[in-house]
Design an enzyme around this catalytic site. Sequence first.
Site, PDB file in Angstrom:
ATOM      1  CG  ASP A  73     -30.082 -40.269 -50.193  1.00 21.42           C
ATOM      2  OD1 ASP A  73     -28.850 -40.104 -50.221  1.00 21.42           O
ATOM      3  OD2 ASP A  73     -30.611 -41.340 -49.856  1.00 21.42           O
TER       4      ASP A  73
ATOM      5  CD  GLU B 207     -18.674 -39.468 -48.139  1.00 26.17           C
ATOM      6  OE1 GLU B 207     -19.870 -39.751 -47.929  1.00 26.17           O
ATOM      7  OE2 GLU B 207     -17.798 -40.352 -48.295  1.00 26.17           O
TER       8      GLU B 207
ATOM      9  CB  ILE C 147     -31.061 -48.147 -50.303  1.00 26.53           C
ATOM     10  CG1 ILE C 147     -30.170 -49.299 -49.777  1.00 26.53           C
ATOM     11  CG2 ILE C 147     -32.549 -48.490 -50.152  1.00 26.53           C
ATOM     12  CD1 ILE C 147     -30.415 -50.666 -50.361  1.00 26.53           C
TER      13      ILE C 147
ATOM     14  CG  MET D 226     -23.427 -47.828 -49.934  1.00 25.27           C
ATOM     15  SD  MET D 226     -23.363 -47.362 -51.679  1.00 25.27           S
ATOM     16  CE  MET D 226     -22.786 -48.895 -52.423  1.00 25.27           C
ATOM     17  CD  GLU D 227     -18.947 -46.038 -48.012  1.00 30.66           C
ATOM     18  OE1 GLU D 227     -19.664 -45.321 -47.282  1.00 30.66           O
ATOM     19  OE2 GLU D 227     -19.098 -46.121 -49.247  1.00 30.66           O
TER      20      GLU D 227
ATOM     21  N   GLY E  16     -28.227 -42.083 -46.399  1.00 24.57           N
ATOM     22  CA  GLY E  16     -29.657 -42.043 -46.689  1.00 24.57           C
ATOM     23  C   GLY E  16     -30.433 -42.196 -45.386  1.00 24.57           C
TER      24      GLY E  16
HETATM   25  C1  4EZ Z   1     -22.320 -44.589 -49.542  1.00 26.59           C
HETATM   26  N1  4EZ Z   1     -22.825 -43.276 -49.832  1.00 26.59           N
HETATM   27  C2  4EZ Z   1     -23.366 -43.184 -51.173  1.00 26.59           C
HETATM   28  C3  4EZ Z   1     -22.455 -43.391 -52.305  1.00 26.59           C
HETATM   29  C4  4EZ Z   1     -23.149 -43.216 -53.635  1.00 26.59           C
HETATM   30  C5  4EZ Z   1     -22.818 -42.606 -56.047  1.00 26.59           C
HETATM   31  C6  4EZ Z   1     -21.767 -42.333 -57.095  1.00 26.59           C
HETATM   32  C7  4EZ Z   1     -23.756 -42.764 -48.781  1.00 26.59           C
HETATM   33  C8  4EZ Z   1     -25.223 -42.807 -49.123  1.00 26.59           C
HETATM   34  C9  4EZ Z   1     -25.974 -43.926 -49.421  1.00 26.59           C
HETATM   35  N2  4EZ Z   1     -25.676 -45.252 -49.499  1.00 26.59           N
HETATM   36  C10 4EZ Z   1     -26.037 -41.715 -49.202  1.00 26.59           C
HETATM   37  N3  4EZ Z   1     -27.296 -42.122 -49.535  1.00 26.59           N
HETATM   38  C11 4EZ Z   1     -27.282 -43.466 -49.672  1.00 26.59           C
HETATM   39  C12 4EZ Z   1     -28.274 -44.410 -50.033  1.00 26.59           C
HETATM   40  N4  4EZ Z   1     -29.521 -44.029 -50.326  1.00 26.59           N
HETATM   41  N5  4EZ Z   1     -27.928 -45.717 -50.106  1.00 26.59           N
HETATM   42  C13 4EZ Z   1     -26.658 -46.092 -49.824  1.00 26.59           C
HETATM   43  O1  4EZ Z   1     -21.858 -44.685 -48.258  1.00 26.59           O
HETATM   44  C14 4EZ Z   1     -22.217 -43.108 -54.772  1.00 26.59           C
END
Ligand code: 4EZ
Length: 229
Positions: A196, A12, A152, A172-173, A78
């Site tokens: 996603d 990012e 999620i 998540m932040e 997401g």
């Molecule tokens: C958290 N980030 C995902 C980190 C995943 C994997 C190694 C964004 C995000 C997200 N967070 C994108 N899609 C998501 C989802 N479905 N649920 C939660 O900020 C690290």
Amino acid sequence: MKIAIMGAMPEEIEPLLSYMNDIKSYELADNRYYEAKYKGIDVVLAYSKIGKVFASLTASVMIQHFKAQKLLFSGVAGAINENLKIGDLIAATKLCQHDLDITAFGHPYGYVPEGKVYIESDKELLFLAKNIAKTKGIDLKEGIIATGDQFIADPKKKEWIKNTFSADALEMEGAAVAVVCDAFDIPFFILRAISDAADMDAGFDFDKFLEKSSKISADFIISMLDEMV
Ligand code: 4EZ
């Protein structure tokens, strides 16, 4: 004026670093921070690592130690709202913590005493972003972002977050950063490009679109810096 730009993951932040000049690197509190210049603007950049705790730590360090006066977050999310497709940009109007739960004591989801369920983003930064999107013909969406310490990938959990918080996207932040900035009275802007749909395919889609969506978000942040010069 010093501006903090943060993400959660290396993917990012890397596309942003490539635009920066005079980069100096610092190790602090088990993380790496970059001080740099972008067209005369002082910038501090870092990726926090994933989740609310690391995000709070990084935002606090950027404000307290590096003296950032504004904070921009760039990353992926997401989608909850069906109008949001992979690669679409969403700016948070307000953010909440979907995994904060002391409802056993009669409080609403996302609330703790002396806190608030939703933290509102800075109106001026939102206004600036909308104007840039308009001029550049970019479809920047706005909405509620729900944050929690969970990736999620489950339609039921996603539906619950949608119904409980009217959220449009999740990650998540964001809300952690919002709480910190709100406490320090630092204007903030949380931007995410969809990677996603937080459904059964989320893990697969996330891996597939992380880089591309991160770049979409980073490029928009750069156009905001261009306007702030
Ligand atoms: C958290 N980030 C995902 C980190 C995943 C994997 C190694 C964004 C995000 C997200 N967070 C994108 N899609 C998501 C989802 N479905 N649920 C939660 O900020 C690290």
